[in-house]
Design an enzyme around this catalytic site. Structure first.
Site, PDB file in Angstrom:
ATOM      1  N   TYR A   1       0.724  -0.979  -0.079  1.00 31.18           N
ATOM      2  CA  TYR A   1       0.226  -0.298   0.135  1.00 31.18           C
ATOM      3  C   TYR A   1       1.023   1.325  -0.552  1.00 31.18           C
ATOM      4  CZ  TYR A   1      -4.249  -2.601   0.888  1.00 31.18           C
ATOM      5  OH  TYR A   1      -5.703  -3.717   1.068  1.00 31.18           O
ATOM      6  N   LYS A  51       4.884 -14.024   4.768  1.00 33.53           N
ATOM      7  CA  LYS A  51       4.722 -15.055   3.837  1.00 33.53           C
ATOM      8  C   LYS A  51       6.512 -15.120   3.496  1.00 33.53           C
ATOM      9  CE  LYS A  51       2.986 -18.214   0.458  1.00 33.53           C
ATOM     10  NZ  LYS A  51       2.665 -19.189   1.071  1.00 33.53           N
ATOM     11  N   ASP A  71      -5.026  -6.142   6.315  1.00 32.07           N
ATOM     12  CA  ASP A  71      -6.352  -5.784   6.008  1.00 32.07           C
ATOM     13  C   ASP A  71      -7.205  -6.892   5.741  1.00 32.07           C
ATOM     14  OD1 ASP A  71      -7.665  -3.700   4.873  1.00 32.07           O
ATOM     15  OD2 ASP A  71      -6.608  -3.272   2.842  1.00 32.07           O
ATOM     16  N   ASP A  97     -10.964  -8.534   7.866  1.00 33.02           N
ATOM     17  CA  ASP A  97     -11.837  -8.746   7.756  1.00 33.02           C
ATOM     18  C   ASP A  97     -12.291  -9.779   7.276  1.00 33.02           C
ATOM     19  OD1 ASP A  97     -11.794  -6.019   6.301  1.00 33.02           O
ATOM     20  OD2 ASP A  97     -12.820  -6.035   4.741  1.00 33.02           O
TER      21      ASP A  97
HETATM   22 MG    MG Z   1     -10.289  -2.693   4.705  1.00 33.32          MG
END
Ligand code: MG
Ligand code: NAI
Length: 332
Positions: A127, A173, A229, A233
């Site tokens: 990001y 990872k 992120d 969720d």
């Molecule tokens: Mg989100």
């Protein structure tokens, strides 16, 4: 007289305009009952609607409001999210994104034992904004991981875990992304060593399976940006939906609190958005500003309301945002 806390209020778009006023109403009620707590709220605009009107999704005035306030209560923006939330987080150097996922009695949850907290690195990873189209049909993305940011999130995560009595798992990872997640993992483990604390490390894909099957196994999960992120969720799905998940974006001097959910255009304007995520974000804001007891009282009022109702339709109820908010305020 106590100094009032300056709080920026940025509802944004869609249900943000419904749940943020609900959270503000709760904060006002909490402050009304305590003479050691006072707020000065200032509204700021951001998002799709203001972009349509003025050409910019994040007006300079709103940015200055957020960077000048003690804390910010944010709602959600729509299609312009990357133009708003990410720059705002960056403006206050909010490097730690704290996302608790907890199941509540009375709420139908896939995994009622869930009680975990994602501590997500919030400034880099995929990001960081380095994307390019090399040629038509060929695009690239540069993943940025630095030792400094990795150590900083690790320190935050371990301190948070110690304070709240959670074990720590580190998602990575590094078997594939050897350089970037190799550095992330190495940095987190170095901090663990320095702090004399234990942590489990887990490959993030396998971790996703374990999270679904046995979330009770986990406490604090320290994650790189994208993994945090996605996994948070996923955890929202385990506890009863996005209407419940609050979050904090914490920087060295300021913080921004927001529900994890977006602007929910499918239900916006109907008055049925679940205000829980925004109100719990408000509880986190209270705790951040040093009002631990007030934050806990909001959490208790929310938990009681979830257990006894009224509830919004996403939780199988029939009540609207206002009725739920009023019920929470009455229980304070
Ligand atoms: Mg989100
Ligand atoms: P979303 O979180 O807005 O909605 C996903 C689902 O959850 C929808 O069915 C919605 O009705 C439900 N939902 C969300 N919040 C709820 C609430 N408080 N009460 C009851 N139900 C709720 O995610 P989606 O649909 O992927 O994105 C919609 C818009 O929001 C997009 O434009 C996206 O860019 C933006 N977005 C903004 C974020 C932010 O401002 N931080 C974060 C995520 C999405």
């Amino acid at each position: 007289m106590t100094e009032p806390h300056e709080v920026a209020v940025v509802p944004g778009d869609g249900v943000g305009r419904e749940v943020v006023p609900a959270a503000q109403q709760v904060l006002e009620a909490v402050a009304d009952g305590r003479n050691t707590l006072e707020f000065e709220f200032t509204d700021g605009e951001a998002g799709d609607a203001v972009k349509e009107r003025t050409g910019t999704a994040l007006p300079q005035g709103t940015r200055e409001l957020v960077t000048g306030a003690d804390a910010t209560l944010f709602g959600a923006t729509g299609e312009t999210s990357v133009e708003v939330v990410i720059p705002l987080r960056r403006a206050i150097d909010a490097y730690a994104n704290v996302r608790p996922a907890r199941a509540y009695p009375g709420v139908d949850a896939l995994q009622p034992e869930t009680d975990l907290v994602f501590v997500r690195e919030n400034t880099e990873g995929v990001y960081a904004g380095h994307e390019a189209e090399l040629a038509p049909g060929v695009t690239t993305l540069t993943r940025v991981i630095t030792a400094e940011a990795s150590e900083r999130i690790a320190r935050f995560g371990f301190e948070y875990a110690a304070e709240h009595d959670y074990d720590v798992t580190v998602a990575h990872k590094a078997n594939v992304m050897r350089e970037t997640d190799g550095l992330f993992l190495e940095s987190v483990e170095r901090v663990a060593g320095e702090m004399g604390t234990e942590c489990e490390t887990a490959l993030m894909d396998a971790l996703a399976t374990r999270l679904v099957r046995d979330p009770a196994e986990f406490g604090v999960v320290i994650c790189p940006n994208l993994a945090g992120d996605v996994l948070s969720d996923l955890a929202a799905g385990l506890v009863g939906g996005l209407g419940l998940l609050a979050s904090a974006n914490v920087g060295p001097e300021r913080a921004l609190f927001e529900p994890v959910h977006g602007s929910a255009p499918d239900i916006a304007g109907e008055g049925i958005a679940n205000p829980t995520a925004a109100i719990l974000s408000g509880a986190h804001l209270l705790e951040y500003l040093g009002h631990e007891e007030a934050g806990v009282s909001v959490r208790e009022a929310v938990a009681e309301t979830l257990a006894e109702g009224p509830r919004t339709p996403d939780l199988g109820g029939e009540a609207g945002t206002e009725a739920v908010t009023t019920a929470i305020v009455e229980r304070l």
